[in-house]
Design a protein around this motif. Structure first.
Motif, mmCIF file in Angstrom:
data_model
loop_
_atom_site.group_PDB
_atom_site.id
_atom_site.type_symbol
_atom_site.label_atom_id
_atom_site.label_comp_id
_atom_site.label_asym_id
_atom_site.label_seq_id
_atom_site.Cartn_x
_atom_site.Cartn_y
_atom_site.Cartn_z
ATOM 1 N N GLU A 1 53.443 83.683 -6.663
ATOM 2 C CA GLU A 1 52.666 83.303 -7.844
ATOM 3 C C GLU A 1 53.034 81.896 -8.312
ATOM 4 N N CYS A 2 54.313 81.536 -8.218
ATOM 5 C CA CYS A 2 54.724 80.174 -8.576
ATOM 6 C C CYS A 2 54.017 79.160 -7.686
ATOM 7 N N LYS A 3 53.997 79.435 -6.401
ATOM 8 C CA LYS A 3 53.320 78.541 -5.450
ATOM 9 C C LYS A 3 51.829 78.450 -5.769
ATOM 10 N N TYR A 4 51.205 79.603 -6.002
ATOM 11 C CA TYR A 4 49.781 79.610 -6.344
ATOM 12 C C TYR A 4 49.518 78.801 -7.609
ATOM 13 N N LEU A 5 50.304 79.039 -8.655
ATOM 14 C CA LEU A 5 50.092 78.344 -9.923
ATOM 15 C C LEU A 5 50.175 76.829 -9.749
ATOM 16 N N PHE A 6 51.196 76.353 -9.032
ATOM 17 C CA PHE A 6 51.366 74.911 -8.901
ATOM 18 C C PHE A 6 50.288 74.292 -8.015
ATOM 19 N N MET A 7 49.995 74.923 -6.895
ATOM 20 C CA MET A 7 48.965 74.362 -6.011
ATOM 21 C C MET A 7 47.596 74.391 -6.682
ATOM 22 N N HIS A 8 47.307 75.445 -7.399
ATOM 23 C CA HIS A 8 46.031 75.534 -8.110
ATOM 24 C C HIS A 8 45.965 74.470 -9.200
ATOM 25 N N TYR A 9 47.090 74.225 -9.870
ATOM 26 C CA TYR A 9 47.130 73.167 -10.883
ATOM 27 C C TYR A 9 46.876 71.793 -10.247
ATOM 28 N N ILE A 10 47.535 71.519 -9.135
ATOM 29 C CA ILE A 10 47.368 70.221 -8.484
ATOM 30 C C ILE A 10 45.920 70.023 -8.030
ATOM 31 N N GLU A 11 45.307 71.079 -7.496
ATOM 32 C CA GLU A 11 43.962 70.953 -6.957
ATOM 33 C C GLU A 11 42.878 70.967 -8.026
ATOM 34 N N THR A 12 43.092 71.703 -9.124
ATOM 35 C CA THR A 12 42.018 71.852 -10.118
ATOM 36 C C THR A 12 42.399 71.375 -11.511
ATOM 37 N N GLY A 13 43.698 71.215 -11.766
ATOM 38 C CA GLY A 13 44.142 70.826 -13.100
ATOM 39 C C GLY A 13 44.264 71.995 -14.054
ATOM 40 N N ILE A 14 44.238 73.220 -13.521
ATOM 41 C CA ILE A 14 44.263 74.419 -14.357
ATOM 42 C C ILE A 14 45.453 75.290 -13.958
ATOM 43 N N LEU A 15 46.227 75.712 -14.958
ATOM 44 C CA LEU A 15 47.262 76.721 -14.738
ATOM 45 C C LEU A 15 46.627 78.078 -15.013
ATOM 46 N N ASP A 16 46.326 78.809 -13.986
ATOM 47 C CA ASP A 16 45.574 80.059 -14.106
ATOM 48 C C ASP A 16 46.528 81.247 -14.159
ATOM 49 N N PHE A 17 47.140 81.456 -15.336
ATOM 50 C CA PHE A 17 48.090 82.556 -15.486
ATOM 51 C C PHE A 17 47.450 83.937 -15.312
ATOM 52 N N PRO A 18 46.243 84.172 -15.843
ATOM 53 C CA PRO A 18 45.641 85.496 -15.636
ATOM 54 C C PRO A 18 45.437 85.838 -14.155
ATOM 55 N N GLU A 19 45.021 84.863 -13.366
ATOM 56 C CA GLU A 19 44.834 85.129 -11.934
ATOM 57 C C GLU A 19 46.170 85.370 -11.240
ATOM 58 N N ALA A 20 47.197 84.633 -11.623
ATOM 59 C CA ALA A 20 48.527 84.848 -11.047
ATOM 60 C C ALA A 20 49.042 86.235 -11.392
ATOM 61 N N GLN A 21 48.755 86.687 -12.617
ATOM 62 C CA GLN A 21 49.186 88.021 -13.009
ATOM 63 C C GLN A 21 48.434 89.095 -12.219
ATOM 64 N N LYS A 22 47.165 88.870 -11.954
ATOM 65 C CA LYS A 22 46.401 89.804 -11.111
ATOM 66 C C LYS A 22 46.993 89.865 -9.711
ATOM 67 N N MET A 23 47.355 88.692 -9.182
ATOM 68 C CA MET A 23 47.982 88.657 -7.842
ATOM 69 C C MET A 23 49.283 89.448 -7.845
ATOM 70 N N ALA A 24 50.054 89.295 -8.910
ATOM 71 C CA ALA A 24 51.337 90.006 -8.997
ATOM 72 C C ALA A 24 51.121 91.515 -9.077
ATOM 73 N N ARG A 25 50.148 91.917 -9.881
ATOM 74 C CA ARG A 25 49.855 93.371 -9.984
ATOM 75 C C ARG A 25 49.475 93.931 -8.626
ATOM 76 N N LYS A 26 48.633 93.192 -7.911
ATOM 77 C CA LYS A 26 48.205 93.637 -6.579
ATOM 78 C C LYS A 26 49.415 93.725 -5.635
ATOM 79 N N ARG A 27 50.302 92.736 -5.705
ATOM 80 C CA ARG A 27 51.494 92.728 -4.860
ATOM 81 C C ARG A 27 52.432 93.885 -5.224
ATOM 82 N N LEU A 28 52.579 94.158 -6.522
ATOM 83 C CA LEU A 28 53.515 95.188 -6.952
ATOM 84 C C LEU A 28 52.995 96.596 -6.688
ATOM 85 N N THR A 29 51.686 96.777 -6.648
ATOM 86 C CA THR A 29 51.135 98.118 -6.415
ATOM 87 C C THR A 29 50.865 98.389 -4.951
ATOM 88 N N ALA A 30 51.028 97.387 -4.092
ATOM 89 C CA ALA A 30 50.759 97.585 -2.656
ATOM 90 C C ALA A 30 51.875 98.327 -1.975
#
Length: 78
Positions: free
Chosen positions: A49-78
């Motif tokens: 999620e840290c990698k996603y947040l930073f790369m997404h910020y660099i590419e779009t200028g947005i820190l997308d915390f809700p999407e990172a949290q969704k990714m984490a939920r998916k990872r934790l429930t898998a």
């Protein structure tokens, strides 16, 4: 990954984007610090999620915390 490895990974990503032609910006260091602070205080954030947040910020200028949290939920429930 431990904290040092995650921070080093984020700095390496930053250097890679600089080598690809992105201009250096002090705000990038603030974003890395913000992501690391979030890593310290939350239980759901991992290196992926840290990698996603930073790369997404660099590419779009947005820190997308809700999407990172969704990714984490998916990872934790898998």
């Amino acid at each position: 990954m431990n904290t040092r490895e995650i921070e080093k990974m984020l700095h390496n990503i930053h250097v890679d984007y600089l080598a690809m032609g992105r201009k250096w910006n002090q705000q990038d260091m603030i974003i890395i610090d913000t992501i690391m602070h979030l890593y310290y205080v939350t239980d759901w954030l991992d290196w992926e999620e840290c990698k996603y947040l930073f790369m997404h910020y660099i590419e779009t200028g947005i820190l997308d915390f809700p999407e990172a949290q969704k990714m984490a939920r998916k990872r934790l429930t898998a």
